[in-house]
Design a protein around this motif. Structure first.
Motif, PDB file in Angstrom:
ATOM      1  N   TRP A 283       0.831  -1.207   0.000  1.00 18.69           N
ATOM      2  CA  TRP A 283       0.000   0.000   0.000  1.00 18.69           C
ATOM      3  C   TRP A 283       0.867   1.260   0.000  1.00 18.69           C
ATOM      4  O   TRP A 283       0.622   2.190  -0.770  1.00 18.69           O
ATOM      5  N   VAL A 342      -8.317   2.224  10.344  1.00 20.58           N
ATOM      6  CA  VAL A 342      -8.942   3.557  10.274  1.00 20.58           C
ATOM      7  C   VAL A 342      -8.659   4.228   8.935  1.00 20.58           C
ATOM      8  O   VAL A 342      -8.824   5.434   8.801  1.00 20.58           O
ATOM      9  N   LEU A 343      -8.240   3.468   7.942  1.00 22.60           N
ATOM     10  CA  LEU A 343      -7.803   4.061   6.682  1.00 22.60           C
ATOM     11  C   LEU A 343      -8.993   4.377   5.771  1.00 22.60           C
ATOM     12  O   LEU A 343     -10.029   3.718   5.825  1.00 22.60           O
ATOM     13  N   ASP A 344      -8.805   5.390   4.946  1.00 22.77           N
ATOM     14  CA  ASP A 344      -9.754   5.689   3.883  1.00 22.77           C
ATOM     15  C   ASP A 344      -8.978   6.157   2.664  1.00 22.77           C
ATOM     16  O   ASP A 344      -7.740   6.132   2.655  1.00 22.77           O
ATOM     17  N   SER A 347      -6.144   8.687   3.368  1.00 26.07           N
ATOM     18  CA  SER A 347      -5.200   8.445   4.459  1.00 26.07           C
ATOM     19  C   SER A 347      -3.752   8.472   3.974  1.00 26.07           C
ATOM     20  O   SER A 347      -3.455   8.089   2.836  1.00 26.07           O
ATOM     21  N   SER A 348      -2.859   8.905   4.849  1.00 25.11           N
ATOM     22  CA  SER A 348      -1.424   8.883   4.580  1.00 25.11           C
ATOM     23  C   SER A 348      -0.761   7.872   5.499  1.00 25.11           C
ATOM     24  O   SER A 348      -1.417   7.239   6.338  1.00 25.11           O
ATOM     25  N   TRP A 349       0.549   7.759   5.379  1.00 27.30           N
ATOM     26  CA  TRP A 349       1.300   6.807   6.202  1.00 27.30           C
ATOM     27  C   TRP A 349       1.158   7.096   7.686  1.00 27.30           C
ATOM     28  O   TRP A 349       1.258   6.183   8.525  1.00 27.30           O
ATOM     29  N   ALA A 351      -1.310   7.563   9.468  1.00 31.19           N
ATOM     30  CA  ALA A 351      -2.419   6.864  10.111  1.00 31.19           C
ATOM     31  C   ALA A 351      -1.985   5.526  10.699  1.00 31.19           C
ATOM     32  O   ALA A 351      -2.649   4.993  11.601  1.00 31.19           O
ATOM     33  N   ARG A 443      -7.606   3.583  -4.256  1.00 29.50           N
ATOM     34  CA  ARG A 443      -7.176   3.944  -2.899  1.00 29.50           C
ATOM     35  C   ARG A 443      -8.230   3.565  -1.870  1.00 29.50           C
ATOM     36  O   ARG A 443      -7.917   3.028  -0.796  1.00 29.50           O
ATOM     37  N   ALA A 447      -7.670   0.691   0.974  1.00 30.78           N
ATOM     38  CA  ALA A 447      -7.821   1.081   2.374  1.00 30.78           C
ATOM     39  C   ALA A 447      -8.849   0.199   3.071  1.00 30.78           C
ATOM     40  O   ALA A 447      -8.649  -0.255   4.209  1.00 30.78           O
ATOM     41  N   ASN A 451      -8.166  -2.329   6.170  1.00 32.48           N
ATOM     42  CA  ASN A 451      -8.959  -2.246   7.399  1.00 32.48           C
ATOM     43  C   ASN A 451      -9.482  -3.619   7.803  1.00 32.48           C
ATOM     44  O   ASN A 451      -9.436  -4.006   8.982  1.00 32.48           O
TER      45      ASN A 451
END
Length: 507
Positions: A283, A342-344, A347-349, A351, A443, A447, A451
């Motif tokens: 990712w 909690v990614l969407d 999101s960046s690294w 998170a 993306r 994500a 999750n």
């Protein structure tokens, strides 16, 4: 050199074999592009090594007792070097996977003999010091694996993560032959080859079934046949171990709830803490566009925190009940996995940082305590068997975790991308989909998949932690009963440090 030569030789080989558990993680995207590898291929690049290491560790250790530990260590290192060369020269994914499995066989011979060789070379306080240094080297491989892999991948290329093993292997073999004394078990020991073959078939077929289930569906004939073969092999293993005079694993130990709890903790530890890490690396590089070095640095909180906490826990938690230390550590690993879900799409690294740190704290608590808990749960005569079983189940947990969480990842991605696109993206080909699928959709799907995988890993950590707290209740040994100590029973301390054992990330 005469004093510390054996420690240097053994530690060098240990560092190399454990580094190779995690060093490939950061290189997966480059491997996928160079070899046109699928997600399943990438999973087997990791699992081929871990499975061979897990499935053969006990059997190879018994063979070393008969044939000579130094001799088998040298042969294992030479095989590891040849397999590393084959990995670096591989022209397709299938050859790379096959070479990684052979590399795992060599690593099993190396890991199974390291602590017995140190036990034969040192006595008393010197032995305790040597074991401490060995443990620190094992932990250092966890911290350095992703960084070394990132530097080599971004520099001379991913093939050099294997080529670098060649000069290290030569030095290790030369030192071992020169300064490490030979040692064997008492005469009369036999190797349980039938048990070794049955366990290897059980582990390999079961993991293959999980991978095929994710790729072809759980109702497919290949998946069903794999699980059936795995079940049959497990039955054969049980029958063999009940009849053989010198079993790989004395099945009577499984009647002890504390020992079963330790094995559950070993599987849960490596699986929950490190099984999702390969997909995080994919990712970071293929979706977020990070370089191998930057991607490796994002993963460092897990390895470094684990290493530091393990050092501190050894000093500050001495005398604490193993079930509490291990159980709480697994609960923290579970909490870390849940906190990464909690990614969407935006999101960046960053998170990932809190979850990786919490997972690292938990891993640092679990790793040092597993061997001691296994020792306390079995009679002293079974100390070496208990230590080997913990190592075996740790690597098995990592292999199964990679396979299982990869299946969760792709199944979640299929909901929005479809099967073909989901497997392409999860296998490192996210950029190839931009002509047909929007970048935002890829993306968001990746994500969502991460999750799901993180939630599964978190749940596994929590369940394993709860079971350890319930099952691992070690009775006190009366003084003078010969309780095993590290200085007396080095083989039982054979707990490889985490793949990213490194990241381990991967012993």
């Amino acid at each position: 050199m005469r004093t510390w030569g054996p420690l240097t030789a053994v530690s060098l080989g240990t560092f190399m074999l454990l580094l190779d558990v995690s060093i490939v993680i950061v290189a997966l995207p480059d491997m996928a592009r160079a070899l046109d590898a699928s997600l399943s291929d990438l999973q087997w690049v990791i699992d081929g090594y871990a499975l061979a290491l897990a499935a053969l560790l006990l059997g190879v250790g018994a063979a070393a007792d008969v044939l000579g530990r130094r001799r088998l260590n040298v042969l294992g290192t030479a095989l590891f070097a040849v397999a590393s060369l084959a990995c670096g020269l591989a022209s397709d994914a299938q050859l790379l996977v096959a070479a990684r499995a052979v590399q795992g066989l060599g690593a099993a011979a190396m890991l199974a003999t390291t602590l017995p060789l140190l036990g034969a070379a040192y006595q008393g306080r010197a032995r305790s010091t040597a074991l401490g240094v060995w443990g620190a080297v094992s932990g250092a491989s966890a911290a350095l694996g992703p960084v070394v892999g990132g530097l080599l991948t971004q520099g001379p290329g991913w093939r050099w993560i294997f080529f670098v093993n060649l000069p290290v292997s030569v030095v290790s073999i030369a030192l071992t032959l020169r300064v490490v004394p030979e040692s064997k078990a008492p005469a009369g020991r036999r190797v349980d080859w039938a048990g070794t073959a049955a366990f290897a078939c059980f582990a390999g077929a079961g993991t293959y079934g999980v991978l095929r289930g994710g790729a072809q569906g759980w109702a497919s004939a290949a998946t069903g046949a794999s699980f059936a073969l795995s079940a049959l092999a497990l039955l054969c293993f049980v029958l063999v171990e009940r009849r053989v005079a010198q079993p790989l694993l004395d099945l009577r130990l499984l009647r002890k709830p504390a020992f079963v709890g330790v094995l559950i903790g070993a599987v849960g530890y490596n699986g929950a803490a490190f099984g999702v890490v390969p997909y995080l690396s994919l990712w970071l590089q293929t979706v977020l566009g990070m370089s191998p070095v930057r991607g490796s640095l994002v993963l460092l909180p897990l390895a470094v925190t684990s290493f530091v906490v393990a050092l501190l826990a050894g000093r500050l938690l001495h005398g604490a009940p193993p079930r509490v230390v291990i159980g709480v550590g697994l609960l923290l690993i579970g909490a870390g996995g849940l906190s990464m879900a909690v990614l969407d799409a935006g999101s960046s690294w960053a998170a990932l940082a809190p979850g990786l740190t919490v997972t690292g704290v938990g891993a640092g608590l679990v790793a040092p305590g597993l061997a001691g808990a296994a020792l306390a749960a079995v009679p002293p005569a079974n100390a070496g068997m208990a230590g080997g079983a913990v190592n075996t189940f740790r690597q098995l947990g990592y292999a199964v975790g990679v396979a299982l969480f990869g299946t969760v990842l792709t199944s979640r991605m299929e909901d929005s991308l479809g099967r073909s696109a989901a497997h392409t993206a999860a296998g490192g080909g996210a950029s190839a989909l931009h002509d047909t699928v929007s970048e935002h959709a890829v993306r968001a799907a990746f994500a969502s998949g991460l999750n799901g995988a993180s939630l599964a890993a978190g749940a596994a950590g929590l369940v394993a932690g709860a079971l350890v707290l319930v099952l691992v209740r070690t009775p006190r040994r009366p003084e003078g009963t010969g309780s095993a100590r590290p200085s007396d029973r080095p083989a039982a301390d054979a707990v490889s440090s985490p793949p990213i054992d490194a990241a381990r990330t991967a012993s």
